[in-house]
Design a protein around this motif. Structure first.
Motif, short mmCIF file in Angstrom:
data_model
loop_
_atom_site.label_atom_id
_atom_site.label_comp_id
_atom_site.label_asym_id
_atom_site.label_seq_id
_atom_site.Cartn_x
_atom_site.Cartn_y
_atom_site.Cartn_z
N TYR A 51 0.83 -1.21 0.00
CA TYR A 51 0.00 0.00 0.00
C TYR A 51 0.86 1.26 0.00
N LYS A 217 -3.96 -0.17 -5.51
CA LYS A 217 -4.07 -0.41 -4.06
C LYS A 217 -3.32 0.66 -3.27
N ALA A 222 -7.25 0.85 0.83
CA ALA A 222 -7.05 -0.15 1.88
C ALA A 222 -7.84 0.19 3.13
#
Length: 317
Positions: A51, A217, A222
């Motif tokens: 992330y 992502k 997230a």
């Protein structure tokens, strides 16, 4: 007495607003520290690196494209003789009126699979044409088309505040305008340019719709996934803490660079700088082309696409 009461009221209002704004941040920091103490494995989660890496990549590419789209027109308009500068300034700010996620959706529809460009090429040339824009780099281009006005506005102001002292001295040394820009104007304007870039970075960190649609992502995606879909609020809070850390990091860099403002203020121009003239008509046309590219791709094409969709599908609403 009334003046004291007004000041007290204003101070109380500021304190109340400050507490309201700071409360979520303090909760996130407190919960993250508590989670780190209780469960150290939280730091070892391999998804965190994914992330963070993706978020930093998106920030980097969007920042680069935003700088290209913003600094070049700002430089030309600030240091060269051109007509209708005020109108051009307004035109270059207009892409900010289109939300970044709308911009990404529009260009993914135009350039993506089954989109306008693919269908037009396949029909006219009878050839299978595939063009994948669902990547982090293309997403950065689309986001920068909407967000570059932040950098343009601050760059334009910074360039206009630079006094004639440095520029005249550089010209007396027979330096070209490109050399003056690279060695004089750009270093003196770094603080102003970066302050606009920080706003772009904040928008990128805050973006959810476009990055989720493109399958990128980032930390914002997230946080939503772990909070709502996976019902793992502890990890979502920790990711929020990482996002806050990135925000404070870029704000700290901006405040650090702002110290260089003293150089600009010391040489604030008291008389108009002598603007450069284009050496040829071709050079002027090329400059105008570079100026209008962000406006055309950031406002004209999206506005036409939106208007066309509304017109064609008006009866369906």
């Amino acid at each position: 007495m009334e003046l004291i009461n007004k000041k007290t009221t204003i101070i109380l209002l500021i304190l109340i607003i400050g507490i309201i704004l700071a409360f979520p941040i303090l909760v996130i920091v407190k919960e993250s520290i508590t989670l780190a103490v209780v469960d150290l494995k939280l730091f070892l989660n391999k998804n965190i690196l994914i992330y963070l890496s993706t978020t930093i990549q998106l920030i980097f590419f969007t920042s680069v494209f935003s700088l290209i789209l913003a600094v070049i027109p700002a430089y030309i308009l600030s240091l060269y003789n051109l007509k209708n500068k005020k109108i051009i300034d307004v035109l270059l700010i207009l892409p900010l009126s289109i939300p970044s996620y709308i911009m990404a959706f529009i260009y993914s529809d135009i350039l993506g699979y089954g989109g306008f460009l693919q269908n037009m090429i396949n029909i006219n040339f009878s050839n299978t044409f595939n063009f994948d824009v669902m990547s982090i780099k293309w997403l950065s281009v689309f986001l920068s088309l909407s967000l570059y006005p932040y950098v343009y506005a601050t760059s334009r102001i910074s360039f206009s505040l630079i006094g004639s002292t440095y520029i005249n001295l550089s010209q007396s040394l027979s330096a070209s305008w490109f050399t003056i820009f690279r060695k004089v104007i750009l270093p003196l304007s770094l603080s102003g340019i970066f302050s606009g870039l920080v706003l772009v970075i904040m928008e990128v960190l805050n973006e959810y719709g476009a990055v989720n649609y493109f399958g990128v992502k980032t930390l914002s995606v997230a946080i939503f996934q772990y909070w709502f879909s996976l019902d793992n609020k502890e990890f979502a809070i920790f990711l929020s803490f990482l996002l806050l850390t990135l925000v404070f990091f870029f704000v700290f860099i901006a405040s650090f660079l702002k110290k260089s403002d003293d150089k600009i203020k010391y040489h604030t121009k008291y008389s108009e700088n002598k603007l450069a003239d284009f050496k040829s008509r071709i050079g002027e046309l090329c400059s105008l082309f570079l100026i209008y590219i962000p406006f055309i791709f950031g406002f004209v094409i999206p506005l036409f696409f939106i208007s066309n969709n509304v017109f064609n599908n008006f009866n369906n609403y």
